[in-house]
Design an enzyme around this catalytic site. Structure first.
Site: not given
Ligand code: FAE
Length: 529
Positions: A469, A507, A46, A384
């Protein structure tokens, strides 16, 4: 690698959704990844996606480095992702078995299955007894999450991030994030009579009987698509038990929204299967050491890539590890003592209740939640109403509770393993269980029901040994200034969930998106103009 040559539509989101991002072989990708870019964004979740789009719209050339793969190509079964009922190698990031959040059913280990190690879409990162689920691939967590797009309560937002102008966030940046993410809500009339949400209506009735309020939860899943899934006019995804291992249809993941728009500018390149391992300063920016692998984990190259401006969007675990490693190895010695501090799992607790034999959830369950129990003001719990889309009646109601746990964890750097280690104990997580128990004890009492003890291992009724989260590690105003600029260094920024101090009360992805929108607007105006 992806750039505009592979982008068939204009920047508008509607055409972006239909853009047909093409697959590029590793060899071609290798040839096309520049070794220098004005702005490099690490990750494609995000915070990263927002940042890349806004930088490109301001005319900056952006290179995005993502360790996971691009999910655009169907396997031999004609699907991009494997579902939850028959997971295969695509399900998980280099594991020999799937590691779903629920271990067992009726105490039997029937849920997880043997798979081939592969660059799959869901990772479960273990830190001792505790683990963190994260998405891997172009789109980060959007590829695996439940699409619940919730704006935090304003009072609580102001409490956790008092230095951020809440008025501006609620007027400008939350609405902007919702619009760009394609947030929509279920049609309440359809909700009342559909099969897909019978499970949610049942749990709603139980909650109301105990005196709790329920609310509809907005979503980035296309709710009209869901309605058509139930009508049988389109291919099923949420109604085919698809969520944590990816959705083949219906979900507005970041590759269809922010990232598609970013590519549409013609100024953004995304290199997938490229993991940033280290960050070193140069005379006018940063040099990254980047490991490129193929989908089976074979190392193809180790590259040095230079950036003038560097944005960390690798998520709470990823960005925190990169800066902790940089500080502890002496690469960036001026990083302050707040690197690796202020971490929380948003108070996540999972629990399940056994329903009466007459309380049917139905065997068809939308894998995308649409309702929550809002006991935040009274009991510090927002729960939820989660699906258990096993394709059969299980007489259970499942919940993921978000609680207000004031405890915080921290990371240290394990030099021998070259990894960050999270310090978060069962005792610290206990407050979350106590809060959730208070709410669900009341619901059980009011309905004459009991907890299920067969799902999480060890007869436990509450599972607090994982989080979906992860938040914090590089907290806004501490490790960074109030706009995500890393303290001690110039032109180095944090854009993701690691800025948020451990909790959002709901969330988190809308909060992460909106905060990234706010921060990049200021950084563009002040630092890159
Ligand atoms: P994120 O989306 O985790 O993206 C980080 C990216 O960086 C990933 O693609 C990694 O592969 C990549 N990465 C990491 N290290 C490196 C590196 N060294 N070099 C290159 N790439 C790298 O970060 N949140 C909601 O609000 N609503 C929901 O319904 C919800 N359900 C969820 C269900 C599950 C099963 C999971 C796992 C999470 C859920 N979340 C939900 C949480 C939400 O997806 C999470 O808070 C965000 O995706 C975090 O966003 P960021 O931008 O922090």
């Amino acid at each position: 690698m992806l750039n505009r040559r592979h982008f068939l539509g204009a920047a508008a989101l509607s055409s972006a959704a239909a853009l047909g991002l093409t697959t590029v072989s590793a060899r071609r990708a290798d040839a096309g990844v520049p070794d220098r870019a004005e702005a490099v964004v690490i990750g494609t979740g995000y915070g990263a996606a927002v940042t890349a789009l806004r930088l490109a719209q301001a005319g900056k050339r952006v290179l995005m480095l993502e360790m996971g793969k691009l999910w655009d190509t169907a396997g031999s079964d004609g699907q991009v992702f494997s579902g939850m009922l028959k997971p295969d190698k695509r399900a998980m990031w280099f594991k020999e078995r799937t590691e779903a959040p629920l271990n067992t059913l009726l105490w039997l280990p029937v849920i997880n299955q043997k798979i081939e190690p592969y660059a799959g879409v869901l990772d479960r990162v273990h830190h001792g007894d505790f683990s963190v689920f994260v998405g891997r691939g172009v789109g980060g967590g959007s590829l695996v999450n439940g699409a619940m797009a919730v704006v935090p309560k304003r009072d609580y937002f102001a409490e956790i991030l008092p230095q951020v102008d809440a008025e501006q966030m609620y007027r400008t940046y939350f609405p902007r994030a919702q619009r760009e993410l394609g947030v929509n809500t279920v049609d309440p009339g359809w909700f009342e009579q559909c099969d897909s949400y019978r499970y949610a209506r049942l749990s709603r009735g139980h909650a109301h009987k105990a005196g709790f309020d329920t609310v509809f939860v907005p979503s980035t899943y296309d709710m009209d698509y869901l309605r058509r899934e139930e009508a049988g006019t389109v291919a099923r995804s949420a109604l085919n038990s698809e969520v944590i291992y990816g959705n083949n249809h219906g979900k507005r993941t970041l590759d269809k929204t922010y990232l598609a728009a970013a590519l549409g500018t013609g100024l953004v390149t995304i290199a997938s299967l490229h993991e940033v391992r280290s960050i070193n300063p140069t005379r006018d920016g940063y040099r990254l050491s980047v490991r490129q692998i193929d989908e089976y984990g074979t190392e193809l190259a180790v590259k040095q890539i230079d950036a003038r401006y560097l944005f960390l969007g690798a998520g709470s675990l990823g960005s925190t590890e990169l800066l902790l490693r940089a500080r502890e190895t002496g690469a960036l010695p001026e990083l302050n003592e707040h690197i690796g501090q202020g971490w929380g799992g948003n108070g996540n607790v999972m629990t399940a209740r056994a329903n009466h034999s007459w309380g049917l959830t139905g065997k068809l369950q939308a894998a995308m939640p649409a309702m929550g129990i809002d006991a935040w003001d009274t009991d510090s719990v927002f729960a939820e109403i989660a699906p258990m889309p096993a394709g059969t009646e299980l007489w259970l109601s499942l919940y993921l509770a978000i609680t207000k746990n004031p405890e915080r964890g921290h990371f240290t750097f394990d030099a021998a393993a070259d990894k960050a280690r999270l310090h978060w104990t069962a005792e610290q997580a206990q407050a979350s269980v106590d809060q959730a128990k208070q709410v669900f004890d009341r619901i059980n009492r009011a309905n004459g029901t009991i907890y299920r003890h067969d799902l999480f291992g060890g007869n436990r009724a509450f599972e607090n040994r994982f989080t979906y989260h992860p938040l914090g590690g590089l907290v806004l105003g501490k490790a960074t200034d109030d706009y995500g600029r890393v303290r001690g260094y110039r032109n180095l920024y944090v854009t993701d969930g690691s800025l948020i101090p451990g909790s959002t009360g709901v969330n988190p992805f809308v909060t992460i998106t909106a905060l990234a929108e706010r921060n990049i607007a200021r950084v563009l105006a002040d630092d890159l103009a």
